[in-house]
Design a protein around this motif. Structure first.
Motif, short mmCIF file in Angstrom:
data_model
loop_
_atom_site.label_atom_id
_atom_site.label_comp_id
_atom_site.label_asym_id
_atom_site.label_seq_id
_atom_site.Cartn_x
_atom_site.Cartn_y
_atom_site.Cartn_z
N PRO A 1 -4.92 9.86 1.13
CA PRO A 1 -5.91 9.25 2.04
C PRO A 1 -6.25 7.83 1.65
CG PRO A 1 -6.66 11.40 1.25
CD PRO A 1 -5.40 11.08 0.51
N TYR A 2 -6.34 7.56 0.33
CA TYR A 2 -6.77 6.23 -0.12
C TYR A 2 -5.73 5.16 0.20
CZ TYR A 2 -10.51 8.52 -2.75
OH TYR A 2 -11.60 9.23 -3.11
N LEU A 3 -4.48 5.54 0.26
CA LEU A 3 -3.46 4.55 0.63
C LEU A 3 -3.28 4.52 2.14
CD1 LEU A 3 -0.95 5.28 -2.24
CD2 LEU A 3 -2.54 3.38 -2.04
N SER A 4 -3.34 5.69 2.77
CA SER A 4 -3.15 5.75 4.22
C SER A 4 -4.20 4.95 4.96
CB SER A 4 -3.19 7.20 4.70
OG SER A 4 -2.05 7.88 4.24
N GLU A 5 -5.45 4.99 4.50
CA GLU A 5 -6.49 4.28 5.24
C GLU A 5 -6.30 2.77 5.15
OE1 GLU A 5 -10.49 4.79 3.71
OE2 GLU A 5 -9.75 4.96 1.67
N LEU A 6 -5.59 2.29 4.13
CA LEU A 6 -5.38 0.86 3.99
C LEU A 6 -4.27 0.36 4.90
CD1 LEU A 6 -5.71 0.54 0.11
CD2 LEU A 6 -7.44 0.11 1.86
N GLN A 7 -3.27 1.19 5.15
CA GLN A 7 -2.23 0.87 6.14
C GLN A 7 -1.99 2.14 6.93
OE1 GLN A 7 -1.35 -1.89 7.08
NE2 GLN A 7 -1.32 -3.37 5.40
N PRO A 8 -2.81 2.36 7.95
CA PRO A 8 -2.85 3.67 8.59
C PRO A 8 -1.79 3.92 9.66
CG PRO A 8 -4.59 2.28 9.46
CD PRO A 8 -3.88 1.48 8.41
N GLU A 9 -1.14 2.87 10.16
CA GLU A 9 -0.23 3.10 11.27
C GLU A 9 1.02 2.26 11.14
OE1 GLU A 9 -1.52 3.55 15.46
OE2 GLU A 9 -3.52 3.18 14.63
N GLU B 1 0.80 -1.22 0.00
CA GLU B 1 0.00 0.00 0.00
C GLU B 1 0.83 1.27 0.00
OE1 GLU B 1 -0.26 -2.58 1.93
OE2 GLU B 1 -2.32 -3.27 2.06
N GLY C 1 -11.62 6.37 7.49
CA GLY C 1 -11.09 6.13 8.84
C GLY C 1 -9.69 5.56 8.80
N LEU C 2 -8.87 5.98 9.77
CA LEU C 2 -7.46 5.57 9.80
C LEU C 2 -7.21 4.67 11.00
CD1 LEU C 2 -5.77 9.01 8.98
CD2 LEU C 2 -6.01 7.06 7.44
N LYS D 1 -5.18 -4.92 -2.96
CA LYS D 1 -6.14 -3.85 -2.68
C LYS D 1 -6.25 -2.82 -3.81
CE LYS D 1 -5.15 -4.17 2.29
NZ LYS D 1 -4.66 -3.43 3.45
N HIS E 1 -0.73 12.29 5.92
CA HIS E 1 -2.09 11.98 6.36
C HIS E 1 -2.04 10.90 7.43
CE1 HIS E 1 -6.36 12.35 5.65
NE2 HIS E 1 -6.48 11.03 5.63
N SER E 2 -1.12 9.97 7.31
CA SER E 2 -0.91 8.94 8.32
C SER E 2 0.53 9.08 8.81
CB SER E 2 -1.16 7.57 7.67
OG SER E 2 -0.24 6.61 8.13
N ASN F 1 -7.47 -3.33 7.07
CA ASN F 1 -7.78 -2.17 7.91
C ASN F 1 -9.04 -1.44 7.44
OD1 ASN F 1 -5.57 -2.32 9.81
ND2 ASN F 1 -4.26 -1.85 8.07
#
Ligand code: SF4
Ligand code: SF4
Lengths: 328, 296
Positions: free
Chosen positions: A192-200, A180, B60-61, B44, A264-265, B70
């Motif tokens: 945002p579209y990539l960050s939400e998939l691997q946010p942390e 991601e 959402g994060l 994905k 964003h993340s 996630n």
């Protein structure tokens, strides 16, 4: 030929070709396209003996058709076996038909490299700058004697192998990428579209290591090296397996290295744990293999973080000289 | 429209022509998705392509701890969702659904599956929608019209799969449109276009069903007895899904309901009971009134 002309050869968008493997040879030259000559296996010349006979029928890539005086086979060949370059040829043009390694200056495989490498002429094994085990090949030479090191306060090295203090950083870290994100995340972290998939930022550890250190799945962990202290979320997964190295169990910690303080993340940066130690030929830093300690919970903030860092350094007996030796 | 609609239960049972019965004369073939999870690599790309094409906001994060998943599930702002399931099973075991034997060596299997709105033959979301925002398109798919939905939310509990959802800061309900705008332009949906392994296949539903049956046979021959289709059966509780799946384990493993039933199936019967009850009540009231009158 221009790249675009190559891609559009025969009026077909070569890169978009998706011919099933069942309808072509096992090399699958008509599945998409490969720059620059649609050659699929670099140095495919090595699959045949000097006269052009495949070493193995089963693994044959190209073969010399003596009757017609040309290469035949599944892949794109380089030049005929009998080819001899003109006397005044230079660069790649100076390679002969029995020089299969066309990306090398002399066209030869470099098992024995009398020139060109600082650490030649034969390949060997040294442990990484940080290692949990002694070098199994040279008991009296742990690290490469010609590596480049910079022993400074912000770039301290760990005791290695069975040196006293190495047990303070008992685990192995390796860093890698997630699908991601892109490299250190400088671009993908802002999407945002990539960050939400691997946010942390997270680490991956085996159930065994989680039990040994009391790490909770989806909880927080603090990772400490002599360079820095970072915090990560924890994924406990059986995809991580304890290794047996040098007769004992070595736990590994996986760290995707896409985070940093902005975007964003956001998260701590994995590379803060690594030291700068360079290989002698192309001067690439060794950031894929290092040793650390891991403990449950978030990292301290402010001066307390430095206290923790320094406490570890003290316990391991680290000085600016640690790990900078040439011999030994 | 071929047959008369009068006297037929349009809410459940056999339904060969949902678009025709919704009033589309001369409609194109019914289209859908066949998602073959056996070749999904969990990239994905489908999730991102869907969001890009449909301009869906970030959802959402949260790091969930559910392997690499996630996005958690489908909802108003997630129309493709890739589930990641880590399973331990005995080494070389042909049937992964067999429980691991405690003292044998195990290996890990990582299941990945891209979920989406099923575009049900009998779509409960559409049946219960009081504004007519949810409609059946000429392609046999189900869409919400954004400019008509008033956010009442009836469709949300009606969907047997938990697909449709509300966008909290907006109030309206959103879900996969099977890229209605792209279909109109003769293109395939964005997720199917982006999928690098053809795990997501788009096409006429009949053709997809045939292809899927062959694929299951092939996997069984290759020693994958756990391979099965999900949602392909026109006789099932929703009359078959317009978007169906090939799974490698029980549907529950992927978070899918094992035996979904269109929630409006029993509506006609319920109305009949309600009418009978109402008649009974009215009769009772009348009798009581008559009795009261007499006793006065
Ligand atoms: S899956 Fe749910 S939202 Fe999609 S058509 Fe069926 S009932 Fe409607
Ligand atoms: S794009 Fe295809 S392969 Fe990638 S996650 Fe989606 S379904 Fe799987």
């Amino acid at each position: 030929m221009r790249l675009l002309d190559l891609l559009r050869r025969d009026g077909v968008n070569q890169a978009a070709r998706k011919k099933p493997h069942t309808e072509q040879s096992w090399v699958a030259p008509e599945w998409a396209w490969s720059w620059p000559a649609n050659r699929r296996i670099l140095y495919n010349r090595c699959s045949a003996d000097p006269r052009g006979e495949p070493w193995s029928e089963r693994k044959a890539l190209i073969w010399w058709d003596a009757d017609h005086g040309r290469w035949d086979g599944h892949d794109v060949p380089d030049r005929p076996p009998s080819h001899r370059p003109p006397k005044d040829a230079t660069g790649p043009d100076a390679l002969a038909g029995n020089d299969p390694f066309i990306m090398q200056a002399d066209g030869k495989g470099w098992l024995y490299a009398p020139a060109g490498l600082v650490d030649g002429p034969l390949p060997t094994h040294y442990e990484p700058q940080d290692s949990p085990v002694p070098n199994p090949i040279y008991h009296r030479q742990q690290r490469s004697p010609v590596r480049q090191v910079f022993g400074r306060d912000h770039n301290l090295y760990h005791p290695s192998g069975d040196e006293p203090g190495s047990e303070v950083y008992p685990y192995v870290v390796t860093t890698y990428r997630l699908t991601e994100h892109f490299t250190a995340g400088g671009m993908s972290r802002w999407s945002p579209y990539l960050s939400e998939l691997q946010p942390e930022f997270f680490c991956e550890v085996s159930p065994e290591l989680a039990a040994e250190r009391g790490l909770a799945h989806a909880g927080w962990a603090t990772i400490v090296s002599a360079r820095s202290v970072i915090e990560v979320r924890v994924l406990v997964t059986e995809r991580m397996t304890p290794l047996t190295v040098g007769g004992r169990t070595v736990h590994q910690i996986g760290l995707p290295y896409h985070w940093g303080p902005n975007g964003h993340s956001r998260g701590d940066a994995a590379n803060e744990l690594a030291s700068i130690a360079l290989d002698p030929n192309v001067h690439i830093q060794e950031v894929k293999a290092l040793t650390v300690d891991i403990r449950p919970g978030r990292r301290p903030r402010g001066p307390e973080l430095l206290d923790l860092l320094h406490d570890y350094q003290r316990r391991a007996g680290i000085t600016r000289q640690t790990g900078t030796e040439v011999r030994g | 429209m071929t047959d008369s609609l009068i006297g037929r239960n349009l809410l459940a049972g056999a339904e060969p022509d949902p678009a025709g019965d919704a009033g589309h004369a001369d409609h194109p073939e019914r289209v859908g998705f066949f998602t073959d999870t056996s070749v999904c690599i969990g990239c994905k790309a489908c999730e991102v392509a869907c969001k890009e094409w449909n301009a869906i906001p970030e959802d959402g994060l949260d790091l969930t701890g559910m392997s690499y998943d996630n996005s958690q599930g489908l909802g108003g702002s997630t129309w493709r969702h890739v589930a990641f399931v880590e399973q331990t099973r005995p080494v070389g075991a042909p049937d992964p659904s067999a429980p691991p034997d405690s003292d044998s060596e195990t290996e890990l299997r990582w299941l990945m599956a891209s979920d989406v709105c099923k575009h049900c033959t009998h779509a409960a979301c559409l049946d219960v929608c009081p504004t007519g925002a949810l409609v059946r398109t000429e392609f046999g798919t189900v869409i919400v019209q954004e400019d008509i939905c008033n956010g009442c939310g009836y469709c949300v509990p009606a969907c047997p799969y938990g697909v449709i959802g509300q966008r909290p800061d907006d109030g309206r309900m959103f879900k996969c449109t099977l890229c209605y705008d792209r279909l109109g332009a003769g293109q395939e949906p964005a997720c199917a276009k982006a999928c690098p392994t053809d795990s997501i296949q788009f096409g006429p539903l009949d053709e997809l069903r045939e292809r899927a049956a062959l694929r299951v046979d092939q996997l069984h021959d290759d020693g994958v007895p756990g391979a099965r289709l999900y949602g392909q059966d026109p006789e099932d509780g929703v009359g078959g899904d317009g978007a169906f799946f090939l799974l490698l384990d029980e549907p529950e493993v992927y978070g899918l309901p094992p035996d979904p039933v269109v929630t409006t199936r029993d509506l006609p019967a319920m109305w009949r009971y309600a009418a009978a009850a109402a008649a009974g009540l009215l009769g009772g009231v009348a009798a009581a009134a008559a009795a009261a009158g007499r006793s006065r």
